[in-house]
Each structure stands twice: as structure tokens, then as C-alpha cells.
Enzyme design. Structure first.
Site, PDB file in Angstrom:
ATOM      1  N   ALA A  20       0.853  -1.197   0.000  1.00 28.79           N
ATOM      2  CA  ALA A  20       0.000   0.000   0.000  1.00 28.79           C
ATOM      3  C   ALA A  20       0.883   1.240   0.000  1.00 28.79           C
ATOM      4  CB  ALA A  20      -0.905   0.013   1.229  1.00 28.79           C
ATOM      5  N   GLU A  58      -5.707  -4.887  -8.721  1.00 29.52           N
ATOM      6  CA  GLU A  58      -5.517  -5.141  -7.286  1.00 29.52           C
ATOM      7  C   GLU A  58      -6.866  -5.140  -6.568  1.00 29.52           C
ATOM      8  OE1 GLU A  58      -1.034  -3.255  -6.805  1.00 29.52           O
ATOM      9  OE2 GLU A  58      -2.742  -1.970  -6.412  1.00 29.52           O
TER      10      GLU A  58
HETATM   11  C1  5RP Z   1       0.779  -0.712  -6.868  1.00 33.39           C
HETATM   12  C2  5RP Z   1       0.476  -0.531  -5.435  1.00 33.39           C
HETATM   13  C3  5RP Z   1       1.567  -0.832  -4.456  1.00 33.39           C
HETATM   14  O1  5RP Z   1       1.105  -1.781  -3.563  1.00 33.39           O
HETATM   15  C4  5RP Z   1       1.924   0.423  -3.724  1.00 33.39           C
HETATM   16  O2  5RP Z   1       2.287   1.420  -4.676  1.00 33.39           O
HETATM   17  C5  5RP Z   1       3.085   0.197  -2.755  1.00 33.39           C
HETATM   18  O3  5RP Z   1       4.259  -0.023  -3.476  1.00 33.39           O
HETATM   19  P1  5RP Z   1       5.629  -0.371  -2.787  1.00 33.39           P
HETATM   20  O4  5RP Z   1       5.483  -1.715  -2.165  1.00 33.39           O
HETATM   21  O5  5RP Z   1       6.612  -0.353  -3.932  1.00 33.39           O
HETATM   22  O6  5RP Z   1       5.931   0.700  -1.763  1.00 33.39           O
HETATM   23  O7  5RP Z   1      -0.594  -0.172  -5.035  1.00 33.39           O
HETATM   24  O8  5RP Z   1      -0.272  -0.292  -7.675  1.00 33.39           O
END
Ligand code: 5RP
Length: 218
Positions: free
Chosen positions: A83, A103
Site C-alpha cells: 500500500a 488489485e
Molecule cells: C501498486 C500498489 C503498491 O502496492 C503500492 O504502490 C506500494 O508499493 P511499494 O510496495 O513499492 O511501496 O498499489 O499499484
């Protein structure tokens, strides 16, 4: 590996304890990449995965983990994803990687949603992270005007096309006091495919990587 990445890895590895048998849902992003790499170590325990993005599909297949179409499987017992922000109610902002629509679909089709993140992602009020909105290309300007009416400043993520062939508007300057209400409002704008607020179906468990070890919030 920097400290934030080490905390992402720690949360990802802690999520392995939720993996049982069957087919599991897998999200997208750098935290999930750690989860996929860890999952490879216990891949004999599961039948495979349903993936939320082309990138995660490639990584799963690279580890020899079979990837199934969601239409070919029933309800999933578990979905693991990262997230961009979470509040204490486990309502989330997602979509920093642009995979928010798939997602949200896989999360909706799963009994349990385990969110993995480093501790910086836990916030009091959602909205400091620009809110991603996936938009049908011809509706980009119209949707942007509607988002301005809601008090936000939409910025077109230029040069980015989602796995579904659509565009992303990142909405700045929102203080999201009623996440479920705003999720419904933005989803109702013609031309919006999905907004990156996950409040109507929040996470069930949040595992945060911290300097003192993984912390679970329910
Ligand atoms: C992708 C998402 C990812 O879960 C969110 O951006 C978190 O990314 P990261 O684990 O690289 O911090 O929603 O669409």
C-alpha cells in the site's frame, strides 16, 4: 538495501505465515516483489497464484510459480499486497504502481487481505500520498475537472499506460476524512475505472516492518 527496503522485506517475509495451500492472490510493487521472492522458497506448498499485474506475473513465473486467470479459479483464501498509505482502520491508498484496478478486483475476490508495508505507510489521515485514479483515455479532461470540484489537484501521469490500456490521474491536496464515501463518489464519475481508495474493502491485517521487527495491526 536501504532501511526502508529492509523493512519492506521484513513485512513481506512475515506474511509467509498466512500462506496455506491452494492458489493465492498476489499484488504489485517493491514490497510484493520481496514477498514473491520469499514465496519461491515455499512454492511446493501452494498450487499457484493469481496476479494483479503483468510485472508480478513475470516475477512469479520467473520463480516457477504457476499463474492462473482469476476467471479459472474460485474465491481465493488469501491476497497479499502492499500500500502507499494505510490508516488505523486499514483503509488504504493504493496504485502508486498503477495496478490499482486489478488489485481491487483480486482483493474483492479474496477472503483475507494481508497488507504488507514499511512503517512509514501508516498515517493518521489518508491523502498526503497523491490519490491514483485510473481513467478511460477519452475521459481524462472531464474526470480531471470533476476531481477539481471535489477539492483535489489532479496531475496526469504522463507517459504511463496501465495494464488495462488506461491512464492515471494522481490527485494531490486531498485530506480524505471519509474514505468510503469518497471512494464511492469518485467511482461514480463517468470515465473512472477505479479510484485507489481501498475503504469499502479494506485490508484485514496490516503487517508493518519496523526497526524493532514486524508489527501486526488488525
Ligand atoms: C501498486 C500498489 C503498491 O502496492 C503500492 O504502490 C506500494 O508499493 P511499494 O510496495 O513499492 O511501496 O498499489 O499499484
Amino acid at each position: 538495501m536501504n532501511t526502508q527496503d529492509a523493512m519492506k522485506k521484513q513485512a513481506a517475509e512475515a506474511a509467509l505465515s498466512y500462506v496455506e495451500e491452494g492458489i493465492i492472490g498476489v499484488g504489485t510493487g517493491s514490497t510484493v516483489n520481496h514477498f514473491i521472492d520469499a514465496l519461491a522458497g515455499i512454492k511446493g506448498r501452494i498450487d499457484g497464484a493469481v496476479s494483479s499485474s503483468v510485472a508480478s506475473t513475470e516475477r512469479l513465473k520467473g520463480h516457477g510459480i504457476p499463474v492462473y486467470d482469476l476467471n479459472a479459479v474460485g474465491e481465493l483464501s488469501l491476497y497479499v499486497d502492499g500500500a502507499d498509505e494505510s490508516n488505523a482502520q486499514l483503509q488504504l491508498i493504493k496504485g502508486g504502481g498503477g495496478a490499482l484496478t486489478r488489485e481491487k478486483i483480486v482483493a474483492a475476490a479474496s477472503r483475507q487481505f494481508v497488507c504488507i508495508a514499511d512503517e512509514s505507510k501508516l498515517v493518521r489521515v489518508l491523502g498526503a500520498f497523491p490519490l491514483p485514479v485510473e481513467v478511460i483515455p477519452m475521459a481524462r479532461s472531464y474526470v480531471a475537472r470533476e476531481l477539481v470540484q471535489l477539492g483535489g489537484t489532479p496531475v496526469w501521469r504522463e507517459g504511463f499506460v496501465t495494464d488495462n490500456g488506461n491512464l492515471i490521474l494522481d490527485v494531490q491536496h486531498l485530506e480524505i476524512m471519509e474514505p468510503a464515501k469518497l471512494e464511492q463518489t469518485i467511482n461514480n464519475i463517468a470515465g473512472v475505472v477505479t479510484v485507489g481508495i481501498f475503504a469499502l474493502r479494506p485490508a484485514d491485517v496490516l503487517i508493518l516492518g519496523t526497526p524493532g521487527g514486524p508489527k501486526t495491526v488488525r
